[in-house]
Scaffold this motif. Structure first.
Motif, short mmCIF file in Angstrom:
data_model
loop_
_atom_site.label_atom_id
_atom_site.label_comp_id
_atom_site.label_asym_id
_atom_site.label_seq_id
_atom_site.Cartn_x
_atom_site.Cartn_y
_atom_site.Cartn_z
N HIS A 137 4.01 9.23 -10.19
CA HIS A 137 5.22 8.43 -9.99
C HIS A 137 6.28 9.22 -9.25
CE1 HIS A 137 4.20 5.44 -13.46
NE2 HIS A 137 3.57 5.16 -12.33
N ALA A 138 6.50 10.46 -9.67
CA ALA A 138 7.50 11.30 -9.00
C ALA A 138 7.11 11.53 -7.54
CB ALA A 138 7.64 12.63 -9.74
N ASN A 139 5.86 11.81 -7.30
CA ASN A 139 5.38 12.06 -5.96
C ASN A 139 5.56 10.83 -5.07
OD1 ASN A 139 4.02 13.94 -4.13
ND2 ASN A 139 2.37 12.45 -4.16
N ALA A 140 5.28 9.65 -5.60
CA ALA A 140 5.42 8.41 -4.83
C ALA A 140 6.88 8.17 -4.43
CB ALA A 140 4.89 7.23 -5.65
N VAL A 141 7.80 8.35 -5.37
CA VAL A 141 9.22 8.13 -5.07
C VAL A 141 9.70 9.13 -4.02
CG1 VAL A 141 11.56 8.20 -6.00
CG2 VAL A 141 9.75 7.10 -7.31
N VAL A 142 9.34 10.38 -4.18
CA VAL A 142 9.78 11.41 -3.24
C VAL A 142 9.18 11.15 -1.86
CG1 VAL A 142 9.70 13.88 -2.69
CG2 VAL A 142 10.17 13.14 -5.03
N ALA A 143 7.88 10.88 -1.79
CA ALA A 143 7.23 10.65 -0.50
C ALA A 143 7.86 9.47 0.23
CB ALA A 143 5.73 10.41 -0.71
N HIS A 144 8.08 8.38 -0.49
CA HIS A 144 8.65 7.18 0.13
C HIS A 144 10.08 7.43 0.61
CE1 HIS A 144 9.97 2.99 0.54
NE2 HIS A 144 8.69 2.74 0.77
N THR A 145 10.86 8.09 -0.21
CA THR A 145 12.27 8.35 0.13
C THR A 145 12.39 9.30 1.31
OG1 THR A 145 12.86 8.00 -2.19
CG2 THR A 145 14.51 9.07 -0.79
N LEU A 146 11.62 10.36 1.31
CA LEU A 146 11.68 11.31 2.42
C LEU A 146 11.13 10.70 3.70
CD1 LEU A 146 10.69 14.68 0.68
CD2 LEU A 146 12.98 13.75 1.12
N LYS A 152 0.85 -1.19 0.00
CA LYS A 152 0.00 0.00 0.00
C LYS A 152 0.88 1.24 0.00
CE LYS A 152 -3.66 -2.31 2.54
NZ LYS A 152 -4.44 -2.37 3.77
N GLY A 153 0.27 2.38 -0.23
CA GLY A 153 0.97 3.65 -0.19
C GLY A 153 1.87 3.86 -1.39
N PRO A 154 2.85 4.74 -1.25
CA PRO A 154 3.73 5.07 -2.38
C PRO A 154 4.42 3.86 -3.00
CG PRO A 154 4.06 6.63 -0.59
CD PRO A 154 3.16 5.55 -0.07
N ALA A 155 4.78 2.87 -2.18
CA ALA A 155 5.49 1.71 -2.71
C ALA A 155 4.64 0.91 -3.69
CB ALA A 155 5.97 0.81 -1.57
N SER A 156 3.34 1.08 -3.66
CA SER A 156 2.48 0.35 -4.60
C SER A 156 2.74 0.79 -6.04
CB SER A 156 1.00 0.54 -4.24
OG SER A 156 0.59 1.88 -4.43
N TYR A 157 3.34 1.94 -6.22
CA TYR A 157 3.66 2.45 -7.56
C TYR A 157 4.98 1.88 -8.10
CZ TYR A 157 0.15 6.19 -7.22
OH TYR A 157 -1.01 6.91 -7.13
N PHE A 158 5.80 1.30 -7.24
CA PHE A 158 7.16 0.94 -7.64
C PHE A 158 7.25 -0.01 -8.84
CE2 PHE A 158 9.33 2.01 -3.31
CZ PHE A 158 8.98 3.34 -3.49
N PRO A 159 6.45 -1.08 -8.91
CA PRO A 159 6.56 -1.95 -10.10
C PRO A 159 6.28 -1.20 -11.40
CG PRO A 159 5.37 -3.07 -8.35
CD PRO A 159 5.53 -1.63 -7.91
N SER A 160 5.29 -0.34 -11.38
CA SER A 160 4.94 0.44 -12.57
C SER A 160 6.05 1.42 -12.92
CB SER A 160 3.63 1.19 -12.35
OG SER A 160 3.33 1.99 -13.46
N ILE A 161 6.64 2.04 -11.92
CA ILE A 161 7.73 3.00 -12.15
C ILE A 161 8.92 2.29 -12.79
CG2 ILE A 161 9.43 4.49 -11.01
CD1 ILE A 161 7.18 5.08 -8.90
N GLU A 162 9.28 1.14 -12.26
CA GLU A 162 10.42 0.38 -12.82
C GLU A 162 10.14 -0.04 -14.25
OE1 GLU A 162 12.52 -1.49 -8.87
OE2 GLU A 162 11.04 -2.72 -9.90
N LYS A 163 8.92 -0.49 -14.52
CA LYS A 163 8.56 -0.94 -15.87
C LYS A 163 8.52 0.23 -16.85
CE LYS A 163 4.98 -3.40 -18.41
NZ LYS A 163 3.65 -4.02 -18.37
#
Length: 70
Positions: free
Chosen positions: A55-64, A6-17
């Motif tokens: 995608h950008a928002n998910a990566v930033v939110a998760h990293t921060l 759940k949350g921002p990490a749920s975007y990760f597979p799509s971002i990588e692809k």
């Protein structure tokens, strides 16, 4: 059965692809922008690296959030 991500990490597979880079690549870029605000980093990823807003928002939110957990 594995728990659904759940949350921002749920975007990760799509971002990588979509962008052809592992999540750690994007997280390293975010970390290199230390001192910038969340939306400044989101806009930078969109402008300089072509990420979509979500995608950008998910990566930033998760990293921060990781930085705050330490």
């Amino acid at each position: 059965m594995a728990e659904k991500v759940k949350g921002p990490a749920s975007y990760f597979p799509s971002i990588e692809k979509t962008y052809g880079q592992p999540i750690e690549h994007w997280k390293t870029l975010v970390r290199s922008r230390a001192g910038m605000k969340h939306m400044e980093i989101v806009n930078w990823l969109k402008a300089e690296h072509g990420l979509g807003h979500g995608h950008a928002n998910a990566v930033v939110a998760h990293t921060l959030a990781e930085k705050q957990d330490q």
